[in-house]
Design an enzyme around this catalytic site. Structure first.
Site, PDB file in Angstrom:
ATOM      1  CG  HIS A  17      -1.921  -1.010   1.376  1.00 43.02           C
ATOM      2  ND1 HIS A  17      -2.085  -1.771   2.509  1.00 43.02           N
ATOM      3  CD2 HIS A  17      -2.881  -1.432   0.515  1.00 43.02           C
ATOM      4  CE1 HIS A  17      -3.093  -2.604   2.354  1.00 43.02           C
ATOM      5  NE2 HIS A  17      -3.599  -2.430   1.144  1.00 43.02           N
ATOM      6  CE  LYS A  41     -11.635  -7.310   1.920  1.00 48.73           C
ATOM      7  NZ  LYS A  41     -10.361  -6.715   1.472  1.00 48.73           N
ATOM      8  NE  ARG A  90      -2.645  -7.323  -4.353  1.00 53.76           N
ATOM      9  CZ  ARG A  90      -3.419  -7.491  -3.308  1.00 53.76           C
ATOM     10  NH1 ARG A  90      -2.914  -7.924  -2.194  1.00 53.76           N
ATOM     11  NH2 ARG A  90      -4.704  -7.247  -3.375  1.00 53.76           N
ATOM     12  CB  SER A 128      -4.263  -6.611   4.538  1.00 55.65           C
ATOM     13  OG  SER A 128      -3.840  -5.360   4.083  1.00 55.65           O
TER      14      SER A 128
HETATM   15  P1  ADP Z   1      -9.840  -3.586  -0.545  1.00 58.65           P
HETATM   16  O1  ADP Z   1     -10.687  -4.266   0.495  1.00 58.65           O
HETATM   17  O2  ADP Z   1     -10.487  -2.354  -1.133  1.00 58.65           O
HETATM   18  O3  ADP Z   1      -9.288  -4.500  -1.596  1.00 58.65           O
HETATM   19  P2  ADP Z   1      -7.125  -3.453   0.464  1.00 58.65           P
HETATM   20  O4  ADP Z   1      -6.619  -2.703   1.654  1.00 58.65           O
HETATM   21  O5  ADP Z   1      -6.987  -4.925   0.470  1.00 58.65           O
HETATM   22  O6  ADP Z   1      -8.624  -2.983   0.302  1.00 58.65           O
HETATM   23  O7  ADP Z   1      -6.415  -2.889  -0.834  1.00 58.65           O
HETATM   24  C1  ADP Z   1      -6.520  -1.533  -1.221  1.00 58.65           C
HETATM   25  C2  ADP Z   1      -5.908  -1.367  -2.597  1.00 58.65           C
HETATM   26  O8  ADP Z   1      -4.515  -1.617  -2.532  1.00 58.65           O
HETATM   27  C3  ADP Z   1      -6.452  -2.319  -3.667  1.00 58.65           C
HETATM   28  O9  ADP Z   1      -6.506  -1.629  -4.903  1.00 58.65           O
HETATM   29  C4  ADP Z   1      -5.416  -3.427  -3.712  1.00 58.65           C
HETATM   30  O10 ADP Z   1      -5.400  -4.082  -4.957  1.00 58.65           O
HETATM   31  C5  ADP Z   1      -4.157  -2.597  -3.490  1.00 58.65           C
HETATM   32  N1  ADP Z   1      -3.059  -3.409  -2.957  1.00 58.65           N
HETATM   33  C6  ADP Z   1      -3.088  -4.221  -1.881  1.00 58.65           C
HETATM   34  N2  ADP Z   1      -1.886  -4.812  -1.705  1.00 58.65           N
HETATM   35  C7  ADP Z   1      -1.086  -4.371  -2.689  1.00 58.65           C
HETATM   36  C8  ADP Z   1       0.269  -4.639  -3.100  1.00 58.65           C
HETATM   37  N3  ADP Z   1       1.029  -5.522  -2.439  1.00 58.65           N
HETATM   38  N4  ADP Z   1       0.753  -4.002  -4.197  1.00 58.65           N
HETATM   39  C9  ADP Z   1      -0.032  -3.158  -4.873  1.00 58.65           C
HETATM   40  N5  ADP Z   1      -1.308  -2.859  -4.578  1.00 58.65           N
HETATM   41  C10 ADP Z   1      -1.837  -3.466  -3.499  1.00 58.65           C
END
Ligand code: ADP
Length: 170
Positions: A17, A41, A90, A128
Protein backbone atom coordinates in the site's frame (compact mmCIF):
# COMPACT_ATOMS: atom_id res chain seq x y z
CA UNK A 1 -5.99 21.02 -8.80
CA UNK A 2 -6.00 17.23 -9.13
CA UNK A 3 -7.29 15.42 -6.08
CA UNK A 4 -6.93 11.65 -6.11
CA UNK A 5 -8.44 9.21 -3.65
CA UNK A 6 -6.90 5.83 -2.80
CA UNK A 7 -9.65 3.82 -1.12
CA UNK A 8 -9.24 0.50 0.63
CA UNK A 9 -9.70 -1.46 3.82
CA UNK A 10 -6.03 -1.20 4.89
CA UNK A 11 -6.42 -3.90 7.56
CA UNK A 12 -3.58 -3.28 8.12
CA UNK A 13 -1.44 -1.01 5.93
CA UNK A 14 1.37 -2.92 4.17
CA UNK A 15 4.50 -1.84 2.31
CA UNK A 16 2.59 -2.68 -0.89
CA UNK A 17 0.00 0.00 0.00
CA UNK A 18 2.77 2.45 0.98
CA UNK A 19 4.49 1.88 -2.37
CA UNK A 20 1.27 2.87 -4.19
CA UNK A 21 0.87 5.96 -1.93
CA UNK A 22 4.50 7.08 -2.42
CA UNK A 23 4.35 6.62 -6.19
CA UNK A 24 1.02 8.45 -6.54
CA UNK A 25 1.84 11.40 -4.30
CA UNK A 26 4.18 13.17 -6.81
CA UNK A 27 1.65 12.72 -9.64
CA UNK A 28 -1.22 14.65 -8.04
CA UNK A 29 -1.81 17.85 -6.07
CA UNK A 30 -3.47 16.05 -3.20
CA UNK A 31 -3.92 12.39 -2.35
CA UNK A 32 -6.58 11.29 0.10
CA UNK A 33 -6.17 7.77 1.49
CA UNK A 34 -9.74 6.66 2.20
CA UNK A 35 -10.09 3.99 4.87
CA UNK A 36 -13.25 2.04 4.23
CA UNK A 37 -15.11 0.78 7.29
CA UNK A 38 -15.84 -2.53 5.48
CA UNK A 39 -17.74 -4.39 8.24
CA UNK A 40 -18.32 -7.26 5.79
CA UNK A 41 -14.60 -8.15 5.98
CA UNK A 42 -14.70 -8.17 9.83
CA UNK A 43 -11.45 -6.19 10.09
CA UNK A 44 -8.86 -7.04 12.74
CA UNK A 45 -8.23 -3.35 13.45
CA UNK A 46 -10.99 -0.83 14.13
CA UNK A 47 -11.56 2.00 11.69
CA UNK A 48 -9.86 4.46 14.07
CA UNK A 49 -6.86 2.14 14.52
CA UNK A 50 -6.46 1.71 10.76
CA UNK A 51 -6.60 5.49 10.25
CA UNK A 52 -3.92 6.01 12.93
CA UNK A 53 -1.62 3.37 11.42
CA UNK A 54 -1.78 5.06 8.00
CA UNK A 55 -1.40 8.56 9.51
CA UNK A 56 1.78 7.49 11.25
CA UNK A 57 3.20 6.12 7.99
CA UNK A 58 2.52 9.13 5.74
CA UNK A 59 4.10 11.72 8.04
CA UNK A 60 6.71 12.80 5.49
CA UNK A 61 4.34 13.19 2.54
CA UNK A 62 3.01 16.76 2.63
CA UNK A 63 0.19 16.34 0.09
CA UNK A 64 -1.26 13.12 1.51
CA UNK A 65 -3.99 12.93 4.15
CA UNK A 66 -6.13 10.16 5.58
CA UNK A 67 -9.89 10.00 6.06
CA UNK A 68 -12.26 7.25 7.18
CA UNK A 69 -15.44 6.60 5.24
CA UNK A 70 -18.59 4.49 5.22
CA UNK A 71 -20.97 3.86 2.35
CA UNK A 72 -20.31 4.08 -1.38
CA UNK A 73 -16.73 4.77 -2.41
CA UNK A 74 -17.78 7.08 -5.26
CA UNK A 75 -19.84 9.19 -2.83
CA UNK A 76 -16.78 9.54 -0.62
CA UNK A 77 -14.61 10.53 -3.60
CA UNK A 78 -17.15 13.17 -4.61
CA UNK A 79 -17.27 14.59 -1.07
CA UNK A 80 -13.45 14.77 -1.08
CA UNK A 81 -13.57 16.68 -4.38
CA UNK A 82 -11.69 13.85 -6.09
CA UNK A 83 -11.46 13.36 -9.86
CA UNK A 84 -9.35 10.23 -9.80
CA UNK A 85 -9.62 6.94 -7.93
CA UNK A 86 -6.34 5.09 -7.35
CA UNK A 87 -6.11 1.30 -7.03
CA UNK A 88 -3.21 -1.11 -6.98
CA UNK A 89 -2.98 -4.23 -9.12
CA UNK A 90 -1.06 -7.36 -8.19
CA UNK A 91 -2.24 -10.42 -10.08
CA UNK A 92 -4.88 -11.40 -12.61
CA UNK A 93 -7.34 -11.89 -9.80
CA UNK A 94 -7.00 -8.22 -8.80
CA UNK A 95 -7.58 -7.18 -12.40
CA UNK A 96 -10.88 -9.03 -12.75
CA UNK A 97 -12.25 -7.64 -9.51
CA UNK A 98 -11.05 -4.11 -10.22
CA UNK A 99 -12.45 -4.24 -13.76
CA UNK A 100 -15.87 -5.27 -12.51
CA UNK A 101 -15.84 -2.58 -9.82
CA UNK A 102 -14.57 0.04 -12.26
CA UNK A 103 -17.47 -0.56 -14.64
CA UNK A 104 -19.98 -0.31 -11.82
CA UNK A 105 -18.34 2.84 -10.46
CA UNK A 106 -18.32 4.42 -13.90
CA UNK A 107 -22.06 3.80 -14.13
CA UNK A 108 -22.54 5.43 -10.70
CA UNK A 109 -20.09 8.30 -11.18
CA UNK A 110 -18.95 8.76 -14.80
CA UNK A 111 -16.93 11.88 -13.91
CA UNK A 112 -14.48 9.89 -11.74
CA UNK A 113 -11.57 8.30 -13.59
CA UNK A 114 -9.82 5.15 -12.37
CA UNK A 115 -6.06 4.97 -12.32
CA UNK A 116 -4.50 1.57 -11.54
CA UNK A 117 -0.84 1.28 -10.61
CA UNK A 118 0.94 -2.04 -11.05
CA UNK A 119 2.52 -3.36 -7.90
CA UNK A 120 6.29 -3.18 -7.57
CA UNK A 121 7.61 -6.72 -8.06
CA UNK A 122 8.88 -7.06 -4.47
CA UNK A 123 5.33 -6.53 -3.17
CA UNK A 124 3.33 -8.62 -5.59
CA UNK A 125 2.81 -11.42 -3.06
CA UNK A 126 1.80 -9.05 -0.27
CA UNK A 127 -1.75 -8.78 0.99
CA UNK A 128 -3.16 -7.65 4.33
CA UNK A 129 -4.82 -11.03 4.83
CA UNK A 130 -1.56 -12.95 4.30
CA UNK A 131 0.24 -10.54 6.63
CA UNK A 132 -2.35 -11.25 9.35
CA UNK A 133 -1.88 -15.00 8.95
CA UNK A 134 1.90 -14.73 9.21
CA UNK A 135 1.61 -12.37 12.20
CA UNK A 136 -0.79 -14.73 13.95
CA UNK A 137 1.75 -17.53 13.65
CA UNK A 138 4.58 -15.32 14.90
CA UNK A 139 6.41 -14.99 11.55
CA UNK A 140 8.87 -12.20 10.74
CA UNK A 141 7.28 -9.25 8.88
CA UNK A 142 10.46 -7.27 8.13
CA UNK A 143 10.16 -5.32 4.87
CA UNK A 144 6.50 -6.25 4.48
CA UNK A 145 4.82 -3.75 6.79
CA UNK A 146 6.09 -0.51 8.38
CA UNK A 147 7.68 -1.10 11.81
CA UNK A 148 4.81 0.47 13.77
CA UNK A 149 2.32 -1.81 11.97
CA UNK A 150 4.42 -4.87 12.86
CA UNK A 151 4.32 -3.77 16.52
CA UNK A 152 0.54 -3.25 16.40
CA UNK A 153 0.07 -6.73 14.89
CA UNK A 154 2.31 -8.31 17.49
CA UNK A 155 0.37 -6.61 20.30
CA UNK A 156 -2.98 -7.62 18.83
CA UNK A 157 -2.05 -11.26 18.46
CA UNK A 158 -0.19 -11.60 21.74
CA UNK A 159 -3.31 -10.24 23.46
CA UNK A 160 -5.39 -12.86 21.62
CA UNK A 161 -2.96 -15.65 22.55
CA UNK A 162 -3.03 -14.46 26.18
CA UNK A 163 -6.83 -14.56 26.24
CA UNK A 164 -6.89 -18.06 24.74
CA UNK A 165 -4.30 -19.29 27.27
CA UNK A 166 -6.36 -17.79 30.11
CA UNK A 167 -9.46 -19.62 28.89
CA UNK A 168 -7.54 -22.93 28.73
CA UNK A 169 -6.42 -22.50 32.32
CA UNK A 170 -9.99 -22.02 33.58
P1 ADP B 1 -9.84 -3.59 -0.54
O1 ADP B 1 -10.69 -4.27 0.50
O2 ADP B 1 -10.49 -2.35 -1.13
O3 ADP B 1 -9.29 -4.50 -1.60
P2 ADP B 1 -7.12 -3.45 0.46
O4 ADP B 1 -6.62 -2.70 1.65
O5 ADP B 1 -6.99 -4.93 0.47
O6 ADP B 1 -8.62 -2.98 0.30
O7 ADP B 1 -6.41 -2.89 -0.83
C1 ADP B 1 -6.52 -1.53 -1.22
C2 ADP B 1 -5.91 -1.37 -2.60
O8 ADP B 1 -4.52 -1.62 -2.53
C3 ADP B 1 -6.45 -2.32 -3.67
O9 ADP B 1 -6.51 -1.63 -4.90
C4 ADP B 1 -5.42 -3.43 -3.71
O10 ADP B 1 -5.40 -4.08 -4.96
C5 ADP B 1 -4.16 -2.60 -3.49
N1 ADP B 1 -3.06 -3.41 -2.96
C6 ADP B 1 -3.09 -4.22 -1.88
N2 ADP B 1 -1.89 -4.81 -1.70
C7 ADP B 1 -1.09 -4.37 -2.69
C8 ADP B 1 0.27 -4.64 -3.10
N3 ADP B 1 1.03 -5.52 -2.44
N4 ADP B 1 0.75 -4.00 -4.20
C9 ADP B 1 -0.03 -3.16 -4.87
N5 ADP B 1 -1.31 -2.86 -4.58
C10 ADP B 1 -1.84 -3.47 -3.50
Amino acid sequence: MTIAVYPGTFDPLTCGHMDIIERTSPLVDRLVVGIYENPGKRPLFSLEERVKLVEEAIGGLANVRVEAFKGLTVDFIRRAGGRVMIRGLRANSDFEREFEMALMNRKLAPEIELLCLMTSSQYQFLSSSLIKEVAKLGGCLDGMVPDHVAIALKQRFSAAIGLAAGKDEQ
